[in-house]
Design a protein around this motif. Structure first.
Motif, PDB file in Angstrom:
ATOM      1  N   ARG A  15     -10.735  -1.067   0.188  1.00 18.18           N
ATOM      2  CA  ARG A  15      -9.511  -0.529  -0.827  1.00 18.18           C
ATOM      3  C   ARG A  15     -10.282   0.370  -1.728  1.00 18.18           C
ATOM      4  O   ARG A  15     -10.923   0.022  -2.562  1.00 18.18           O
ATOM      5  CB  ARG A  15      -8.647  -1.278  -1.134  1.00 18.18           C
ATOM      6  CG  ARG A  15      -7.497  -0.481  -1.908  1.00 18.18           C
ATOM      7  CD  ARG A  15      -6.442  -1.603  -2.323  1.00 18.18           C
ATOM      8  NE  ARG A  15      -5.299  -1.144  -2.821  1.00 18.18           N
ATOM      9  CZ  ARG A  15      -5.116  -0.507  -4.124  1.00 18.18           C
ATOM     10  NH1 ARG A  15      -5.834  -0.488  -4.931  1.00 18.18           N
ATOM     11  NH2 ARG A  15      -3.841   0.228  -4.377  1.00 18.18           N
ATOM     12  N   GLN A  31      -8.163 -10.076  -2.355  1.00 16.81           N
ATOM     13  CA  GLN A  31      -8.911  -8.733  -2.811  1.00 16.81           C
ATOM     14  C   GLN A  31      -9.719  -8.676  -3.964  1.00 16.81           C
ATOM     15  O   GLN A  31      -9.100  -9.477  -4.915  1.00 16.81           O
ATOM     16  CB  GLN A  31      -7.715  -7.841  -3.105  1.00 16.81           C
ATOM     17  CG  GLN A  31      -7.939  -6.252  -3.124  1.00 16.81           C
ATOM     18  CD  GLN A  31      -6.964  -5.294  -2.877  1.00 16.81           C
ATOM     19  OE1 GLN A  31      -6.238  -5.133  -4.211  1.00 16.81           O
ATOM     20  NE2 GLN A  31      -6.654  -4.714  -1.935  1.00 16.81           N
ATOM     21  N   GLU A  67      -7.516   2.533   2.525  1.00 15.23           N
ATOM     22  CA  GLU A  67      -7.411   1.109   2.955  1.00 15.23           C
ATOM     23  C   GLU A  67      -7.530   0.888   4.346  1.00 15.23           C
ATOM     24  O   GLU A  67      -6.629   1.313   5.000  1.00 15.23           O
ATOM     25  CB  GLU A  67      -6.396   0.410   2.021  1.00 15.23           C
ATOM     26  CG  GLU A  67      -6.462  -1.233   2.425  1.00 15.23           C
ATOM     27  CD  GLU A  67      -5.664  -2.123   1.420  1.00 15.23           C
ATOM     28  OE1 GLU A  67      -5.779  -3.221   1.164  1.00 15.23           O
ATOM     29  OE2 GLU A  67      -4.802  -1.504   0.658  1.00 15.23           O
ATOM     30  N   ALA A  78       0.921  -1.104   0.015  1.00 15.19           N
ATOM     31  CA  ALA A  78      -0.020  -0.115  -0.005  1.00 15.19           C
ATOM     32  C   ALA A  78       0.955   1.061  -0.011  1.00 15.19           C
ATOM     33  O   ALA A  78       0.515   2.191  -0.554  1.00 15.19           O
ATOM     34  CB  ALA A  78      -0.978   0.007   1.228  1.00 15.19           C
ATOM     35  N   GLN A  81      -3.501   4.579  -4.462  1.00 12.00           N
ATOM     36  CA  GLN A  81      -4.349   4.457  -3.360  1.00 12.00           C
ATOM     37  C   GLN A  81      -4.802   5.558  -2.576  1.00 12.00           C
ATOM     38  O   GLN A  81      -4.029   6.352  -2.341  1.00 12.00           O
ATOM     39  CB  GLN A  81      -3.639   3.590  -2.496  1.00 12.00           C
ATOM     40  CG  GLN A  81      -4.638   2.990  -1.198  1.00 12.00           C
ATOM     41  CD  GLN A  81      -3.827   1.958  -0.220  1.00 12.00           C
ATOM     42  OE1 GLN A  81      -3.255   0.983  -0.690  1.00 12.00           O
ATOM     43  NE2 GLN A  81      -3.847   2.176   0.919  1.00 12.00           N
ATOM     44  N   TYR A 134     -12.797   5.696  -9.706  1.00 11.10           N
ATOM     45  CA  TYR A 134     -12.075   4.959  -8.670  1.00 11.10           C
ATOM     46  C   TYR A 134     -12.578   3.702  -8.679  1.00 11.10           C
ATOM     47  O   TYR A 134     -13.790   3.338  -9.094  1.00 11.10           O
ATOM     48  CB  TYR A 134     -12.500   5.518  -7.284  1.00 11.10           C
ATOM     49  CG  TYR A 134     -12.127   6.811  -7.052  1.00 11.10           C
ATOM     50  CD1 TYR A 134     -10.799   7.307  -6.365  1.00 11.10           C
ATOM     51  CD2 TYR A 134     -12.990   7.918  -7.393  1.00 11.10           C
ATOM     52  CE1 TYR A 134     -10.563   8.445  -6.265  1.00 11.10           C
ATOM     53  CE2 TYR A 134     -12.625   9.200  -7.166  1.00 11.10           C
ATOM     54  CZ  TYR A 134     -11.377   9.639  -6.547  1.00 11.10           C
ATOM     55  OH  TYR A 134     -10.948  11.093  -6.459  1.00 11.10           O
ATOM     56  N   ASP A 185       1.949   2.282  -3.622  1.00  7.24           N
ATOM     57  CA  ASP A 185       0.790   2.649  -4.524  1.00  7.24           C
ATOM     58  C   ASP A 185       0.434   3.923  -4.530  1.00  7.24           C
ATOM     59  O   ASP A 185      -0.459   4.358  -3.611  1.00  7.24           O
ATOM     60  CB  ASP A 185      -0.337   1.507  -4.388  1.00  7.24           C
ATOM     61  CG  ASP A 185      -1.420   1.609  -5.315  1.00  7.24           C
ATOM     62  OD1 ASP A 185      -1.341   2.469  -6.408  1.00  7.24           O
ATOM     63  OD2 ASP A 185      -2.329   0.880  -5.374  1.00  7.24           O
ATOM     64  N   ALA A 211      -8.854   3.083  -4.695  1.00  9.14           N
ATOM     65  CA  ALA A 211      -7.657   3.571  -5.877  1.00  9.14           C
ATOM     66  C   ALA A 211      -8.033   4.366  -6.617  1.00  9.14           C
ATOM     67  O   ALA A 211      -9.421   3.946  -7.485  1.00  9.14           O
ATOM     68  CB  ALA A 211      -6.881   2.268  -5.939  1.00  9.14           C
TER      69      ALA A 211
END
Length: 159
Positions: free
Chosen positions: A152, A115, A26, A17, A23, A55, A20, A154
């Motif tokens: 999460r 995930q 999360e 995480a 993101q 997103y 990234d 992103a």
């Protein structure tokens, strides 16, 4: 030793995480005694500061090998900053191969992390705090073997 094995997936997710840049949010909610009761409805709040961006919203699931089913049904409700519902959907997540029982996801020992992409290219039309509520929909008062669930958010990446 088991404590170290249990922490390893958490630490690896934190490291990933941190790397990234897409993101936005999360967070995971742990369940006592590896049991998700029907009354527990984890709620996650996240900020949207760019309404022009799309997103991807994913759900995280951590389960122990003692989980008794190959799938997991989860219902989500997404609420906008004004408190009005945006979406309500039922998701089936496949945690193990239905034929072989082989666990899917990433794992060490008897713990597996998954995930699942739940909402692709979601656009939010208001700035502010959004809320997503997860509810297990397996019709079991106590669903043993589920250690944690999470959300999460992103920025969507065009591929």
């Amino acid at each position: 030793m088991r404590a170290l094995l249990r922490l390893w997936p958490v630490l690896s997710l934190l490291l990933l995480a941190a790397c990234d840049p897409n993101q936005v949010f999360e967070k995971n909610a742990d369940f006592d005694n590896y049991t998700w009761t029907i009354q527990e409805k984890p709620t996650f709040e996240f900020e949207i500061q760019d309404t022009t961006q799309h997103y991807d919203i994913s759900f995280n699931v951590r389960n122990a090998s003692m989980y008794g089913y190959y799938n997991l049904y989860v219902k989500h409700q997404l609420f906008g900053p004004d408190g009005k519902p945006i979406t309500t959907l039922l998701h089936q997540m496949i945690l193990m191969d239905p034929l072989t029982g082989e666990p899917r996801g990433k794992g060490t020992g008897d713990i597996y992390d998954h995930q699942f992409l739940a909402l692709r290219n979601q656009q939010f039309h208001q700035l502010g705090t959004y809320k997503i509520v997860l509810e297990q929909y397996m019709r079991q008062d106590q669903l043993s073997g589920v250690m944690a669930v999470g959300v999460r958010v992103a920025k969507a990446v065009n591929k």
